[in-house]
Design a protein around this motif. Structure first.
Motif, PDB file in Angstrom:
ATOM      1  N   GLU A   8       0.838  -1.196   0.000  1.00  0.00           N
ATOM      2  CA  GLU A   8       0.000   0.000   0.000  1.00  0.00           C
ATOM      3  C   GLU A   8       0.876   1.250   0.000  1.00  0.00           C
ATOM      4  O   GLU A   8       0.667   2.190  -0.762  1.00  0.00           O
ATOM      5  CB  GLU A   8      -0.889  -0.022   1.241  1.00  0.00           C
ATOM      6  CG  GLU A   8      -1.989   1.014   1.204  1.00  0.00           C
ATOM      7  CD  GLU A   8      -2.876   0.902   2.439  1.00  0.00           C
ATOM      8  OE1 GLU A   8      -4.068   1.095   2.291  1.00  0.00           O
ATOM      9  OE2 GLU A   8      -2.344   0.613   3.532  1.00  0.00           O
ATOM     10  N   TYR A  11       2.615   1.725  -3.424  1.00  0.00           N
ATOM     11  CA  TYR A  11       1.741   2.294  -4.456  1.00  0.00           C
ATOM     12  C   TYR A  11       1.558   3.788  -4.248  1.00  0.00           C
ATOM     13  O   TYR A  11       1.579   4.580  -5.181  1.00  0.00           O
ATOM     14  CB  TYR A  11       0.358   1.617  -4.439  1.00  0.00           C
ATOM     15  CG  TYR A  11       0.386   0.137  -4.716  1.00  0.00           C
ATOM     16  CD1 TYR A  11       1.302  -0.402  -5.620  1.00  0.00           C
ATOM     17  CD2 TYR A  11      -0.491  -0.728  -4.069  1.00  0.00           C
ATOM     18  CE1 TYR A  11       1.331  -1.764  -5.858  1.00  0.00           C
ATOM     19  CE2 TYR A  11      -0.457  -2.090  -4.309  1.00  0.00           C
ATOM     20  CZ  TYR A  11       0.462  -2.600  -5.207  1.00  0.00           C
ATOM     21  OH  TYR A  11       0.485  -3.939  -5.449  1.00  0.00           O
ATOM     22  N   SER A 247      -4.584  -1.327  -8.613  1.00  0.00           N
ATOM     23  CA  SER A 247      -5.707  -1.261  -7.668  1.00  0.00           C
ATOM     24  C   SER A 247      -6.556  -2.519  -7.768  1.00  0.00           C
ATOM     25  O   SER A 247      -7.001  -3.059  -6.746  1.00  0.00           O
ATOM     26  CB  SER A 247      -6.594  -0.050  -7.951  1.00  0.00           C
ATOM     27  OG  SER A 247      -5.811   1.067  -8.174  1.00  0.00           O
ATOM     28  N   LYS A 250      -4.894  -5.457  -6.076  1.00  0.00           N
ATOM     29  CA  LYS A 250      -5.065  -5.334  -4.626  1.00  0.00           C
ATOM     30  C   LYS A 250      -6.455  -5.813  -4.208  1.00  0.00           C
ATOM     31  O   LYS A 250      -6.603  -6.587  -3.272  1.00  0.00           O
ATOM     32  CB  LYS A 250      -4.880  -3.860  -4.241  1.00  0.00           C
ATOM     33  CG  LYS A 250      -4.154  -3.661  -2.943  1.00  0.00           C
ATOM     34  CD  LYS A 250      -3.758  -2.233  -2.780  1.00  0.00           C
ATOM     35  CE  LYS A 250      -4.757  -1.507  -1.924  1.00  0.00           C
ATOM     36  NZ  LYS A 250      -4.351  -0.127  -1.622  1.00  0.00           N
TER      37      LYS A 250
END
Lengths: 261, 481
Positions: A8, A11, A247, A250
């Motif tokens: 996280e 990114y 995204s 994830k």
């Protein structure tokens, strides 16, 4: 730190770095300094004034309707740019050995100049017998210079005009097809000769103040085109897709974890 | 697993796509007859028709590919019917907006709407914003749809599995298999997302100029780059979606084992994602301000793009067909014919993408020749094969034996006859996008009339297919299961 939080953070860092890099590039890539005057009055018809020639008074159209014409505006008392301008132009024409049909019409924009002054001026450059060159005066200086956006200013201190070195290309219909301001290379002259002969020449619009994203920027110092912000815009779709896919990965991982639990 | 609602949505897509296709073909035939001086259209009517023909064809066959992939994805992952319905509804709205702008507003800047043409208004003032908003709506809706499908794939497969990286090893057997359909769909959908994001950026730039009243102007080269990046890529990716359906259905209907993802299939399709995104530079050979290196990239990528997808697919189809007993039917017949058309069109494209040839062929009829070949005789046939296959699913039939050879003959004669007229025109330097040709190019008139006649034969075949499929599609709506 677990791998999920590490990803996280990674990114987020990539996203912030990209935004910072993009904004810096936008700030610095678009600097340019152009003279936009060459684009003014293009494709307008020149004022058809009466000129005084060796053969007597005649309309300007009698010159440009016979052959495409390069109009040069000078005055004989000039000890500034006029002499180098004529000298350079005649040298370039000789060196290029141009077969194209055209004339060079040299018009004085000084009301004090007489036709005899212009004849002497032609002799100074050994152009008096060159059929291509015509040296003339006119009593209608104002409409002529206004129609080509040429604005000389009289400086009473030095008793000289402050003015540009201007070449105006006219096709046989009297349209201003190209203007050259300043003494420039022979490739510019060749482009002008093509334009006044209604030949296709490749062109690319000059960057303007309100054109934020151009692909290339012309550097007048180096004479080369440089990559510009517009090409970075081309990378944006791939970058945005990359962020979308990251995204989704994830999200997919999260959903798979939930399913396993 | 396919549900009734998915079948209903798919059936609505098929009917809509075929209706729009028939009208768009009629527009095409009208244009060819006008070029042949058999009828006489006003130039603005001709160019309005040309615009709506191009944008409709690209749009419907991109939709057809996405719709087919959406349907077949349900075999492997859970798909969202709501998303499919959303895409369908807003696609209809977008198409209506574009058709109104072109057919009522007379917007006629071509489907490529190359800047600054949309802003040189020679039509109703509202034509430009309506056309651009219509395109924006389609781009955003399809983007959401494509992202939804990629999300569904990534829910079941990791990124490396979706790209079949585990298949690259020639020795190890992968723990989890990635079917070729998943690999090709994933790669193509990623390409589609990129080009639809490009379209969104392009539209934002055009709107910025349109609504700024001169406060902002665009760089024509940037807009052209974006337009062709979007246009070239979506046309190619739509074809790749058709290939995904081929990999999934063709062995099944031919009575052969399913295609497997081998190392070369995986590598080929992974590479195609990169090459297809860089091949669009071949549209910019005439842009002299662009560095020569870009032009070289364009030529190289055009050649290299054909190797992974085309060679791998052709080899796969050849291995499937030759030396094996194949039960020929309309589905595998259309797939096989589609591969043939795709390859012929692809060779035509490569000839044009070669810089030394492009100097001669640029903006001649060679261009519509190659893209009509790989669309009308390639991508369209892949989608029609899917329509026939899914039509049988709608009526719960596995029987493909009703195979009318006359239908294929009409498609072959009409389709190839139509594109051959374009090729002959291109080889004779007849320019494209002329509403009528000057007297010096009267060969163009003759070829246009013949082209229109062949296209009419092709239209007959499509009408036949439409009637056949309509019956099956309508049955779905009356079905309770």
């Amino acid at each position: 730190m677990d791998i999920y939080r590490f990803n996280e953070k990674m990114y987020k860092s990539i996203f912030i770095c990209t935004i910072v890099l993009l904004s810096n590039y936008i700030s610095f890539a678009q600097e340019s300094n152009y003279n936009y005057d060459e684009e003014k009055d293009i494709y307008k018809v020149i004022s058809n004034v009466t000129i005084e020639t060796e053969q007597g008074n005649q309309k300007l159209s009698t010159i440009y309707e016979t052959s495409p014409t390069i109009l040069v505006l000078i005055y004989t008392r000039c000890y500034g740019i006029c002499n180098p301008l004529i000298s350079n132009l005649s040298e370039q024409i000789q060196q290029l050995d141009i077969k194209k049909d055209f004339r060079v019409l040299v018009v004085s924009f000084d009301a004090a100049d007489r036709l005899s002054d212009m004849e002497r001026y032609a002799q100074q450059f050994d152009l008096q017998n060159d059929a291509r060159w015509i040296f003339v005066t006119t009593k209608q200086i104002k409409p002529l210079i206004e129609s080509v956006n040429f604005n000389p200013k009289w400086d009473s201190t030095i008793q000289q005009f402050d003015h540009n070195a201007l070449l105006v290309g006219l096709n046989t219909n009297g349209y201003i097809t190209k203007k050259i301001i300043g003494i420039r290379g022979s490739n510019e002259l060749q482009a002008m000769l093509k334009e006044i002969n209604n030949e296709f020449i490749v062109s690319y619009p000059l960057p303007r103040k309100n054109m934020l994203f151009s692909c290339f920027t012309y550097n007048p110092t180096t004479g080369k085109s440089e990559l510009s912000i517009g090409l970075l815009v081309m990378l944006a779709p791939a970058l945005i897709t990359f962020i979308i896919v990251l995204s989704l990965i994830k999200l997919g991982k999260k959903q798979r974890k939930t399913l396993v639990k | 697993m396919t549900t009734l609602s998915l079948k209903k949505t798919t059936s609505a897509w098929i009917i809509t796509i075929l209706v729009l296709f028939i009208i768009a073909i009629s527009f095409g035939i009208t244009m060819r007859f006008n070029q042949g001086r058999d009828i006489n259209l006003n130039p603005d009517t001709f160019y309005s028709i040309m615009t709506v023909h191009g944008v409709t064809m690209i749009g419907i066959w991109s939709c057809a590919g996405m719709m087919a992939v959406n349907y077949l994805l349900s075999r492997y992952v859970k798909t969202s019917v709501k998303l499919n319905v959303f895409a369908y509804a807003f696609t209809v709205v977008g198409v209506l907006m574009i058709w109104a702008s072109t057919l009522i507003g007379k917007f006629h800047a071509g489907w490529t709407f190359l800047y600054p043409l949309p802003f040189r208004v020679a039509w109703a003032k509202w034509g430009t914003p309506l056309f651009l908003w219509g395109l924006t709506l389609l781009a955003v809706v399809w983007l959401v749809w494509a992202i939804g499908m990629v999300a569904q794939i990534l829910r079941n497969y990791s990124l490396s599995e979706s790209l079949a990286f585990q298949h690259l090893s020639r020795t190890k057997t992968p723990a989890k298999e990635t079917p070729p359909f998943i690999l090709i769909s994933f790669v193509s959908l990623i390409g589609i997302i990129i080009c639809l994001v490009t379209a969104a950026i392009l539209m934002a730039l055009l709107f910025a100029e349109y609504y700024s009243n001169g406060g902002f102007v665009n760089d024509p080269l940037l807009v052209k780059n974006l337009t062709y990046f979007f246009g070239h890529t979506i046309a190619n990716e739509a074809l790749y979606l058709g290939l995904a359906t081929l990999y999934e259905i063709m062995p099944e209907v031919s009575g052969r084992p399913k295609f497997k993802t081998t190392w070369y299939v995986a590598l080929g399709w992974q590479l195609s994602l990169f090459f297809i995104l860089t091949a669009f530079f071949h549209h910019l050979y005439m842009d002299f301000v662009q560095p020569i290196s870009f032009q070289i990239i364009g030529q190289m990528a055009s050649y290299l793009a054909s190797i992974p997808s085309a060679v791998v697919t052709v080899l796969s189809v050849i291995f499937l067909v030759f030396g094996n007993k194949i039960k020929w039917n309309i589905v595998n017949g259309l797939f096989f014919l589609g591969v043939t058309g795709w390859i012929i069109g692809g060779i035509g494209a490569l000839i044009d993408a070669t810089i030394s040839n492009n100097i001669v062929l640029h903006n001649t009829l060679w261009v519509p020749a190659h893209f009509h070949t790989y669309n009308a005789m390639g991508n369209v046939l892949f989608s029609l094969a899917f329509f026939f296959w899914v039509g049988n699913e709608f009526v719960d039939s596995k029987d493909y034996s009703k195979f009318n050879k006359l239908l294929l003959a009409l498609l072959i004669i009409g389709g190839f006859g139509f594109v051959i007229m374009f090729y002959i025109g291109g080889a004779n330097s007849i320019p494209r996008r002329y509403s009528v040709y000057p007297k010096e190019l009267n060969l163009g008139d003759i070829l246009a009339t013949l082209g229109g006649a062949f296209a009419s034969v092709y239209l007959l075949a499509i009408l036949w297919i439409f009637i056949d499929l309509m019956k099956k599609c309508i049955k779905v709506f009356s079905s309770a299961r």
